[in-house]
Design a protein around this motif. Sequence first.
Motif: not given
Length: 129
Positions: A88, A116, A119-120
């Motif tokens: 990450l 983020v 993406k997660s």
Amino acid sequence: PISAMFRNQYDTDVTTWSPTGKLHQVEYAVEAVKQGSAAIGCVSKTHAVLATRMKAQSELSDHQRKIFRIDDHVAVAIAGLVADGRVLSKFMRNECMSHKFKYESEMPVSRLVHKVADKSQKCTQYASR
């Protein structure tokens, strides 16, 4: 037990429920967090401080770095598994560099956090099969 009988069929995807009503990938993530160590951050009007607990996995292993500089204005502290945090942090570093190259300015932290999060959550928002 019944959960062990179905585990191999139902633990490959975060959106697949087992017959016992469990998401095994979520359970694996909870266990990974338990294996990590604490991280804390404090912020004032002029400063920010990050601190982590350095815990060796065994007597034979060395301590792992858990605070990473992302850009001139962003750093992260890892509380879970260090390998996941490194992935990450590399992603965030690349996003900051790309933003700086395109816009010639630092990436706003709120935009980085949003990237983020996207993406997660990608594997739970889109079907993979």
